[in-house]
Design a protein around this motif. Structure first.
Motif, PDB file in Angstrom:
ATOM      1  N   HIS A  98       3.751   1.746   2.570  1.00 16.59           N
ATOM      2  CA  HIS A  98       2.562   1.826   1.958  1.00 16.59           C
ATOM      3  C   HIS A  98       1.347   1.565   2.946  1.00 16.59           C
ATOM      4  O   HIS A  98       0.425   2.379   2.734  1.00 16.59           O
ATOM      5  CB  HIS A  98       2.501   0.643   0.978  1.00 16.59           C
ATOM      6  N   LEU A  99       1.359   0.582   3.742  1.00 17.28           N
ATOM      7  CA  LEU A  99       0.306   0.435   4.931  1.00 17.28           C
ATOM      8  C   LEU A  99       0.096   1.523   5.692  1.00 17.28           C
ATOM      9  O   LEU A  99      -1.095   1.794   5.741  1.00 17.28           O
ATOM     10  CB  LEU A  99       0.728  -0.962   5.582  1.00 17.28           C
ATOM     11  N   SER A 102      -1.472   4.361   3.815  1.00 16.26           N
ATOM     12  CA  SER A 102      -2.819   4.227   3.309  1.00 16.26           C
ATOM     13  C   SER A 102      -3.859   4.204   4.887  1.00 16.26           C
ATOM     14  O   SER A 102      -5.084   4.146   4.223  1.00 16.26           O
ATOM     15  CB  SER A 102      -2.892   2.941   2.936  1.00 16.26           C
ATOM     16  N   LEU A 244      -5.830  -2.270   1.181  1.00 15.00           N
ATOM     17  CA  LEU A 244      -4.581  -1.876   1.116  1.00 15.00           C
ATOM     18  C   LEU A 244      -3.897  -2.782   0.134  1.00 15.00           C
ATOM     19  O   LEU A 244      -2.716  -2.236  -0.539  1.00 15.00           O
ATOM     20  CB  LEU A 244      -3.935  -2.260   2.588  1.00 15.00           C
TER      21      LEU A 244
END
Length: 385
Positions: A98-99, A102, A244
């Motif tokens: 995810h990080l 993003s 985030l």
């Protein structure tokens, strides 16, 4: 009643770990391999024992958030409740995805070598700093700021993958100073902390630069938990982290109750001690075998894996795979576009070896390594110690 999925409770099904191809993919599910130094992440015998500890704890810990707060205070001190907001994750790997996903590719950076999923997410010319594996002891490494300034920087500081050697406090202090001076957001991917009782000797970036560090931990690694569950600390008041955080993945609430029950009793301590004993004995067994064979390797400072130093990492990986022994060559831990590291290595990994298979695995590893030519051993990669 335990809420761990039934197939993990019974142990009737064993996961098969795919051998990873040279393009950083993991889509070769038919290439099932056995890996030395088992963390028991997928081993039914370990899962059954963990579930027994859940039942023995008696249940009743319905406030999972309170259990998490108590855990991080015990681990890092009460100050972390003032600097960070803490939440559960569906595994530190999912949070890493995810990080990284993003942040624009040109703004992603990392200390190399790093996890495969991080390496594969870095772009051409990624902002990074690279540590050569010439010395088994990384304490001599110095942080060199990347030539391009990243927006997000991933560091595996403790028992750092893939070499299982922790970064020195001075290195981490330099990283923290660089982040303070540039406004860089750090991601401390720290899934192995707590496996060894000596881990408190090593500082966290969380303590060195709390206002700019997203902290990721994992109970899958720490306890061998049967369901992927980790935790994240979001630095409070950090704009880059807040953006985030908004869309970050969260685990199913039902998966947290058993974990919270264990964390609020002495059962978690019991699991950690047994796990540390298991991993310590297996690290010692593999290290003793390699010393007997005069094979150079990076001694792990903790964690549960090590790196064979070899001049022919890809060839060695293929030879081991033919014996159904898993290993990943050095190029797996660098961005796809990066040149091969100057000191190749082969990482012997973690999962899917049950107690009943361990002796056979060790015998197979000895049989393969003992008969390889001397030029497979990269003795020039080891210092005089």
């Amino acid at each position: 009643m335990s809420r761990v999925p039934a197939k993990l409770r019974t142990g009737d099904e064993e996961g098969a770990l795919a051998a990873t191809s040279g393009d950083n993919s993991t889509d070769h599910a038919d290439e099932s391999v056995r890996l030395p130094m088992d963390l028991c992440d997928n081993a039914p015998d370990w899962h059954r024992w963990v579930v027994q500890q859940v039942g023995a704890a008696g249940g009743g810990a319905r406030d999972a958030d309170a259990a998490l707060r108590a855990f991080v205070v015990e681990r890092f001190g009460p100050g972390v409740l003032d600097t960070h907001d803490w939440a559960y994750t569906p595994g530190s790997g999912r949070m890493l995805d995810h990080l990284l996903g993003s942040v624009p590719r040109a703004r992603r950076g990392a200390v190399l070598p790093t996890y495969q999923r991080v390496a594969s997410a870095l772009p051409n010319g990624a902002p990074d700093t690279s540590i050569d594996v010439a010395a088994p002891d990384w304490s001599r490494a110095h942080f060199t700021p990347p030539t391009q300034e990243p927006g997000l920087f991933v560091i595996n500081a403790l028992h750092a993958n893939p070499l299982a050697s922790s970064l020195a406090p001075g290195f981490l202090a330099d990283v923290a100073q660089y982040a303070r001076s540039t406004g860089l957001l750090l991601v401390e991917d720290d899934p192995f902390r707590g496996i060894s009782p000596l881990d408190d000797r090593w500082p966290t970036l969380l303590s060195l630069h709390p206002q700019g560090t997203v902290y990721l931990g994992s109970w899958t690694k720490l306890l061998g938990w049967p369901v992927k569950i980790g935790f994240v600390g979001w630095p409070r008041g950090c704009r880059a982290a807040e953006k985030l955080r908004a869309a970050a993945p969260t685990p199913e609430a039902s998966a947290l109750i058993d974990l919270a029950t264990v964390l609020t009793t002495d059962r978690a301590v019991r699991i950690r001690r047994r796990r540390d004993a298991l991993l310590t004995s297996r690290r010692a067994a593999v290290a003793a075998l390699l010393r007997t064979l005069d094979w150079p390797f990076v001694p792990p400072s903790g964690g549960a894996h090590l790196a064979l130093l070899t001049g022919q990492d890809l060839q060695l990986r293929n030879i081991l795979a033919a014996e159904r022994i898993g290993g990943l060559d050095a190029a797996q831990f660098y961005p796809r576009s990066a040149s091969r590291p100057s000191r190749p290595f082969l990482r012997l990994g973690l999962s899917n070896v049950t107690e009943q298979d361990w002796d056979d695995l060790m015998a197979a590893l000895e049989r393969v390594l003992a008969h390889l030519e001397a030029d497979f051993r990269d003795c020039s990669s080891v210092d005089d110690r």
